[in-house]
Design an enzyme around this catalytic site. Structure first.
Site, mmCIF file in Angstrom:
data_model
loop_
_atom_site.group_PDB
_atom_site.id
_atom_site.type_symbol
_atom_site.label_atom_id
_atom_site.label_comp_id
_atom_site.label_asym_id
_atom_site.label_seq_id
_atom_site.Cartn_x
_atom_site.Cartn_y
_atom_site.Cartn_z
ATOM 1 C CE LYS A 53 -3.746 -2.409 2.259
ATOM 2 N NZ LYS A 53 -4.242 -2.978 3.502
ATOM 3 C CD GLN A 97 -3.593 -4.830 6.516
ATOM 4 O OE1 GLN A 97 -3.704 -3.804 5.844
ATOM 5 N NE2 GLN A 97 -3.882 -6.014 6.031
ATOM 6 C CG ASP A 120 -10.399 -0.995 4.629
ATOM 7 O OD1 ASP A 120 -9.939 -1.468 3.580
ATOM 8 O OD2 ASP A 120 -9.817 -1.049 5.726
#
Ligand code: GUN
Length: 286
Positions: A53, A97, A120
């Protein structure tokens, strides 16, 4: 018939190149898309995703900030950090995460991220928006899969999509996005009886169970489109999917590989969502 392979890596590259130009334009207007990633603990797979990322953000010009915290971080500390980031103007996207250590309530964390920065697409408000057919931040892996299908002009409307796996991150939302595209959707999971029966009826088969070679060519319908979301490490240390590629390739019309398939698209859609958030926060249209 041998299937055409859909390389997500190639689509991801061309989308990232477009984004790079878009970010240059935004930067000229004084808008710098900003993403903050929070990584707790030192799970090697999570570390490697986060590194991917960071690299991709740098490539497209998204300002990416990584906050690494020890396993011992309390839920309270994490929630207060998220609240701080919710209020920071230069942060347009917040990603924690997953998975998190067992002492931290994952759902509480997801619901603390303001829906306006939930790149997300995991917040219940954004899931609700997706379910009611509204525009929102769509979960990155499912959204990437839709882009892959569209890039090959694969018809979704009227097709029978069978999803193997019902996770909140992939299975459930990919079914919803396919339904929004007018597919007929069947969900299979660990308690499904006679799963082969459904697999055999799939025009579009999405496999997201996290088990090496869970599916082989035997039950796949001739001409099916097979999307493999699995990322499994083999005994030899290489990466492989949930689908046995060689046998499935003989039946399918299109198939995604692992690696170079869905994975690169997940990160690409995260960048897309971050840029979208930066534009919304700054009143830039489209
Ligand atoms: N862990 C595995 N996939 C994901 C993802 O898409 N987002 C987050 N936050 N964590 C993950």
């Amino acid at each position: 018939m041998a299937a055409e392979v859909i390389y997500g890596s190639e689509l991801a590259q061309s989308m990232r190149d477009e984004m790079k130009n878009e970010v240059l334009d935004l930067r000229e207007k004084g808008i710098i898309p900003g993403l903050t990633v929070i990584l707790i603990g030192d799970d090697p797979a999570s570390k490697s995703y986060v590194l991917g990322k960071q690299r991709a953000s740098e490539y497209v010009g998204v300002e990416s900030d990584l906050i690494t915290l020890p396993d011992s971080t309390s839920e309270e500390e994490l929630l207060s950090l998220i609240n701080e980031l919710n209020n920071k103007e230069e942060v347009h996207g917040i990603l924690v995460q997953l998975p998190l250590p067992a002492h931290i309530n994952e759902q509480k964390v997801i619901e603390t991220i303001t829906p306006e920065k939930d790149v997300d697409g995991f917040h219940p408000i954004n899931i609700g928006r997706m379910m009611t057919g509204k525009d929102t931040f769509f979960p990155c892996t499912p959204y990437g899969i839709i882009q892959m299908l569209k890039s090959k002009d694969i018809k979704i409307e009227g097709k029978h999509a069978v999803i193997i796996g019902r996770s909140n991150i992939v299975g459930k939302p990919v079914g919803q996005l396919l339904l929004n595209e007018n597919a007929t959707v069947t969900y299979c999971h660990s308690r499904t009886n006679d799963m082969e029966k459904y697999i055999n009826q799939a025009d579009i088969l999405i496999v997201a169970v996290g088990m090496e070679h869970f599916i082989n060519g035997d039950y796949i319908k001739d001409g099916a489109v097979v999307i493999d979301v699995g990322v499994n490490r083999t005994k030899e240390g290489t990466l492989t999917g949930d689908v046995e590629f060689e046998s499935a390739k003989e039946k399918a019309s299109f198939i995604t590989p692992v690696p170079k398939g869905v994975g690169p698209m997940t990160i690409t859609m995260l960048l897309h969502n971050t840029i979208k958030s930066a534009k919304i926060h700054n009143g830039v249209n489209s």
